[in-house]
Design a protein around this motif. Structure first.
Motif, short mmCIF file in Angstrom:
data_model
loop_
_atom_site.label_atom_id
_atom_site.label_comp_id
_atom_site.label_asym_id
_atom_site.label_seq_id
_atom_site.Cartn_x
_atom_site.Cartn_y
_atom_site.Cartn_z
N CYS A 1 52.15 -36.79 -12.13
CA CYS A 1 52.54 -35.89 -11.04
C CYS A 1 51.33 -35.65 -10.14
O CYS A 1 50.35 -35.05 -10.58
CB CYS A 1 53.07 -34.57 -11.58
SG CYS A 1 53.54 -33.43 -10.26
N CYS B 1 58.12 -38.00 -12.01
CA CYS B 1 58.63 -37.39 -13.24
C CYS B 1 60.00 -37.96 -13.61
O CYS B 1 60.25 -38.29 -14.77
CB CYS B 1 58.68 -35.88 -13.09
SG CYS B 1 59.64 -35.32 -11.67
N HIS C 1 50.54 -31.85 -9.75
CA HIS C 1 50.43 -31.07 -11.00
C HIS C 1 51.48 -29.97 -11.08
O HIS C 1 51.19 -28.84 -11.47
CB HIS C 1 49.02 -30.48 -11.15
CG HIS C 1 47.94 -31.49 -11.01
ND1 HIS C 1 47.70 -32.45 -11.97
CD2 HIS C 1 47.05 -31.72 -10.01
CE1 HIS C 1 46.71 -33.22 -11.57
NE2 HIS C 1 46.30 -32.81 -10.39
N LEU D 1 58.23 -26.53 -15.09
CA LEU D 1 58.12 -27.20 -13.79
C LEU D 1 58.00 -26.13 -12.72
O LEU D 1 58.85 -25.25 -12.61
CB LEU D 1 59.36 -28.07 -13.53
CG LEU D 1 59.43 -28.71 -12.14
CD1 LEU D 1 58.34 -29.76 -11.97
CD2 LEU D 1 60.80 -29.32 -11.92
N CYS E 1 56.20 -28.81 -6.22
CA CYS E 1 56.76 -30.16 -6.12
C CYS E 1 56.80 -30.63 -4.66
O CYS E 1 57.26 -29.90 -3.79
CB CYS E 1 58.16 -30.19 -6.73
SG CYS E 1 58.92 -31.82 -6.67
#
Length: 99
Positions: free
Chosen positions: A55, A16, A58, A5, A10
């Motif tokens: 997501c 997720c 990505h 991750l 993010c």
């Protein structure tokens, strides 16, 4: 399956954690954190793959199976492809324009 991750990517959408809550938790601001070491057992591949695909930024990366050799030696059989020779006629440029 092994995942990583990228927390810098993010944006806190939380997809997720919705699909795979055993592997992703959300902090106080809604940003994801990976739970565990990223090794995903076969029975959880579908849920984690759904999280990866959903997501929007990505931030979840599936790590490939390629591992460097123990001695970290380069593979001698790997070769770069030769550069193609562009076809030109007279003063015609590669892009097709003529002076």
């Amino acid at each position: 399956m092994r995942i990583k991750l990228d927390r810098t990517m993010c944006d806190g959408f939380g997809a997720c954690a919705k699909h795979a809550p055993a592997y992703f938790s959300l902090d106080d601001w809604g940003y994801a954190a990976l739970v565990g070491n990223g090794e995903i057992p076969a029975e959880d591949h579908d849920a984690v793959t759904r999280a990866l695909l959903d997501c929007p930024v990505h931030a979840i990366i599936e790590m490939g199976e390629h591992r460097p050799s123990r001695d970290r030696a380069a593979h001698h059989d790997a070769q770069e492809a030769p550069e193609p020779e562009p076809k030109t006629e007279g003063n015609e440029a590669i892009s097709g324009f003529v002076r």
